[in-house]
Design an enzyme around this catalytic site. Structure first.
Site, PDB file in Angstrom:
ATOM      1  N   TYR A 142       0.864  -1.192   0.000  1.00  0.00           N
ATOM      2  CA  TYR A 142       0.000   0.000   0.000  1.00  0.00           C
ATOM      3  C   TYR A 142       0.892   1.230   0.000  1.00  0.00           C
ATOM      4  CZ  TYR A 142      -3.310   3.475   1.997  1.00  0.00           C
ATOM      5  OH  TYR A 142      -4.085   4.588   2.234  1.00  0.00           O
ATOM      6  N   ASP A 237       9.139   2.642  -0.907  1.00  0.00           N
ATOM      7  CA  ASP A 237       8.160   3.259  -0.010  1.00  0.00           C
ATOM      8  C   ASP A 237       8.532   2.846   1.416  1.00  0.00           C
ATOM      9  OD1 ASP A 237       4.521   3.442   0.237  1.00  0.00           O
ATOM     10  OD2 ASP A 237       6.139   4.002   1.608  1.00  0.00           O
ATOM     11  N   LYS A 270       5.449   8.988   8.727  1.00  0.00           N
ATOM     12  CA  LYS A 270       5.316   8.410  10.060  1.00  0.00           C
ATOM     13  C   LYS A 270       6.421   8.857  11.027  1.00  0.00           C
ATOM     14  CE  LYS A 270       2.715   4.526   8.143  1.00  0.00           C
ATOM     15  NZ  LYS A 270       1.352   4.548   8.712  1.00  0.00           N
TER      16      LYS A 270
HETATM   17  P1  KE4 Z   1      -0.570   8.247   4.996  1.00  0.00           P
HETATM   18  O1  KE4 Z   1      -1.190   8.964   3.828  1.00  0.00           O
HETATM   19  O2  KE4 Z   1      -1.585   7.396   5.754  1.00  0.00           O
HETATM   20  O3  KE4 Z   1       0.244   9.160   5.902  1.00  0.00           O
HETATM   21  O4  KE4 Z   1       0.525   7.221   4.395  1.00  0.00           O
HETATM   22  C1  KE4 Z   1       0.121   6.293   3.430  1.00  0.00           C
HETATM   23  C2  KE4 Z   1       1.066   5.111   3.459  1.00  0.00           C
HETATM   24  C3  KE4 Z   1       2.026   5.025   2.464  1.00  0.00           C
HETATM   25  N1  KE4 Z   1       2.900   3.998   2.434  1.00  0.00           N
HETATM   26  C4  KE4 Z   1       2.873   3.033   3.382  1.00  0.00           C
HETATM   27  C5  KE4 Z   1       3.869   1.913   3.315  1.00  0.00           C
HETATM   28  C6  KE4 Z   1       1.923   3.080   4.435  1.00  0.00           C
HETATM   29  O5  KE4 Z   1       1.911   2.110   5.369  1.00  0.00           O
HETATM   30  C7  KE4 Z   1       1.000   4.141   4.478  1.00  0.00           C
HETATM   31  C8  KE4 Z   1      -0.061   4.251   5.550  1.00  0.00           C
HETATM   32  N2  KE4 Z   1      -0.170   3.115   6.413  1.00  0.00           N
HETATM   33  C9  KE4 Z   1      -1.460   2.909   7.032  1.00  0.00           C
HETATM   34  C10 KE4 Z   1      -1.370   1.634   7.891  1.00  0.00           C
HETATM   35  N3  KE4 Z   1      -1.356   0.464   7.091  1.00  0.00           N
HETATM   36  C11 KE4 Z   1      -1.878   4.090   7.857  1.00  0.00           C
HETATM   37  C12 KE4 Z   1      -3.061   3.838   8.763  1.00  0.00           C
HETATM   38  C13 KE4 Z   1      -4.341   4.328   8.161  1.00  0.00           C
HETATM   39  O6  KE4 Z   1      -4.544   4.197   6.929  1.00  0.00           O
HETATM   40  O7  KE4 Z   1      -5.146   4.827   8.953  1.00  0.00           O
END
Ligand code: KE4
Length: 430
Positions: A142, A237, A270
């Site tokens: 993701y 990523d 993060k």
């Molecule tokens: P954000 O847009 O949520 O800050 O980041 C997206 C993203 C991009 N790349 C990776 C590898 C990620 O894990 C994420 C976001 N992770 C999720 C948890 N699997 C955030 C939690 C959520 O969606 O509420």
């Protein structure tokens, strides 16, 4: 009726699903999400005043635990100077310099406000820098919710994806190829067919969005070789594993196994924000120079490099560089996984797990899965019952079997021992 139920009913009146991000709604595991009132160290408290050992850590950012004194002090001091200016500040430069110091493959970096924004911008930059349209991603990885990345595997081996979300027109994902993770044959076939049209291959080196699945070293080596051979950008990523699995992020682990290994671009988030809205994408100067205002690839953001968020991120990055930080974090996280595995096996439950630095995953199966299809064969009933048993015991694990878990520097040996003891009772109940 618990205050969590009261708040959830109230939230659902005004916020879709009662949450501002879907995974928080507990749809995968059932039950009522816990509304958090405060956090401190390794713990947070819900609306009923119940304490949990927090293994989510805001899905990665809280590597120091909640309310670390140095971070709180830095944020409050920054607040006193003003919240946002829409003009450059020295602290953005300090943070850029810190990221570049810790991740040598990054020569220049652009700060943004979320991992999605960073991933979306990285894709646009890769396409602008190469003049190509096609991108490769992997099933189970993701990269945020930008349209071009909300794609699931097509029918064939190296076919183009179909949207995973309503509202994404098929033409938007027509250039996105979705391949099986850790599958060298599929990778070879995709590059053989389309290699010279690929702008970038984007991957999570340690996939935390299908729980916890490492890229194998041979697979990683092949990704690097094929991107180099075809002039495609290898984009890591590291939003989740950056500064989480190691101080040098996941790429430093692969550089130990593959001489001279480095990605061409890295997406981060993060941990670099320490819990505040901050993410980044960076890479070689030659690629980054295509970004506006230098080059023709447009990208912008009102709160990019926000002075309070950069203070939070900088304070966090300074703490994780302290001697022994990652050694201790890695050992603590590994003790959690090993302890739970031992208890599960003693109870005759199929269970395995893996961890790196402060990131972990576990599966109700005998051997670690290497790809998404296998991960999804996890015994979901066991997973969900285990989740709720642990929640009742005051241990907050990820409320979905495709998510990773996180240990912070604030988690003590006693916290881990208490968690393992609770897991022993949970496995017995299973
Ligand atoms: P954000 O847009 O949520 O800050 O980041 C997206 C993203 C991009 N790349 C990776 C590898 C990620 O894990 C994420 C976001 N992770 C999720 C948890 N699997 C955030 C939690 C959520 O969606 O509420």
């Amino acid at each position: 009726m618990s205050q969590n139920d009261v708040l959830f009913d109230r939230a659902k009146q005004t916020i879709p699903g009662g949450v501002n991000s879907p995974v928080r709604a507990f749809k995968a595991v059932g039950g009522t999400p816990r509304f958090v009132t405060k956090g401190d160290g390794a713990y947070f408290w819900d609306a009923d005043g119940k304490r949990y050992i927090d293994y989510i850590g805001s899905w990665g950012p809280m590597i120091l635990g909640h309310r670390h004194p140095a971070v709180t002090a830095a944020v409050l001091a920054a607040v006193e100077q003003g919240l946002s200016f829409g003009a450059p500040t020295e602290r953005e430069v300090e943070l850029a310099e810190e990221i570049i110091k810790l991740v040598p493959s990054i020569e220049m970096v652009r700060l943004v406000s979320s991992g999605t924004e960073a991933g979306m911008s990285a894709i646009r930059l890769a396409r602008g820098a190469t003049g190509r349209s096609k991108i490769i991603k992997f099933e189970g990885c993701y990269h945020g919710h930008a349209d071009a990345l909300l794609v699931k595997a097509g029918s064939g081996l190296a076919t183009f994806g179909n949207p995973t979300s309503a509202g994404v027109p098929p033409e938007v994902v027509q250039h996105t190829m979705v391949l099986p993770f850790n599958d060298i044959e599929a990778l070879e076939a995709a590059f053989a067919a389309y290699g010279d049209d690929v702008a970038c291959l984007m991957m999570e080196p340690v996939a935390g969005n299908m729980n916890f699945v490492r890229s194998s070293v041979p697979f990683m080596k092949r990704c690097r070789e094929l991107c180099t051979a075809h002039g495609a950008i290898l984009a890591f990523d590291e939003v989740m594993c950056g500064f989480r699995v190691a101080l040098g992020s996941a790429q430093s682990l692969y550089a130990k196994e593959i001489p001279g290994f480095e990605p061409d671009m890295t997406v981060m988030g993060k941990v670099i924000g320490g819990g505040m809205p901050l993410a980044a994408f960076g890479g070689k100067r030659e690629v980054m120079s295509h970004l506006a205002p230098l080059g023709a690839v447009y990208q912008a953001g009102t709160l990019s490099g926000n002075p309070v968020a950069t203070a939070c991120g900088l304070a966090t990055l300074r703490e994780i560089q302290k001697p022994g930080f990652f050694e201790t974090l890695h050992a603590r996280t590994r003790a959690l996984i090993d302890g739970m595995t031992t208890e599960a096996r003693a109870a005759g439950i199929s269970f395995c797990g893996d961890s790196e630095g402060g990131m972990f995953g576990y599966f109700f199966m005998d051997t670690l899965p290497q790809n998404y299809v296998t991960v999804m064969t996890t015994d979901a009933t066991h997973f969900n019952r285990f989740f709720h048993h642990m929640l009742d015991e005051g241990v907050y694990f990820a409320p979905a079997l495709f998510e990773a878990g996180f240990v912070s520097a604030a988690h003590s040996e006693q916290d881990v021992a208490d968690t393992v003891a609770a897991a022993k009772r949970a496995f017995a109940a299973l």
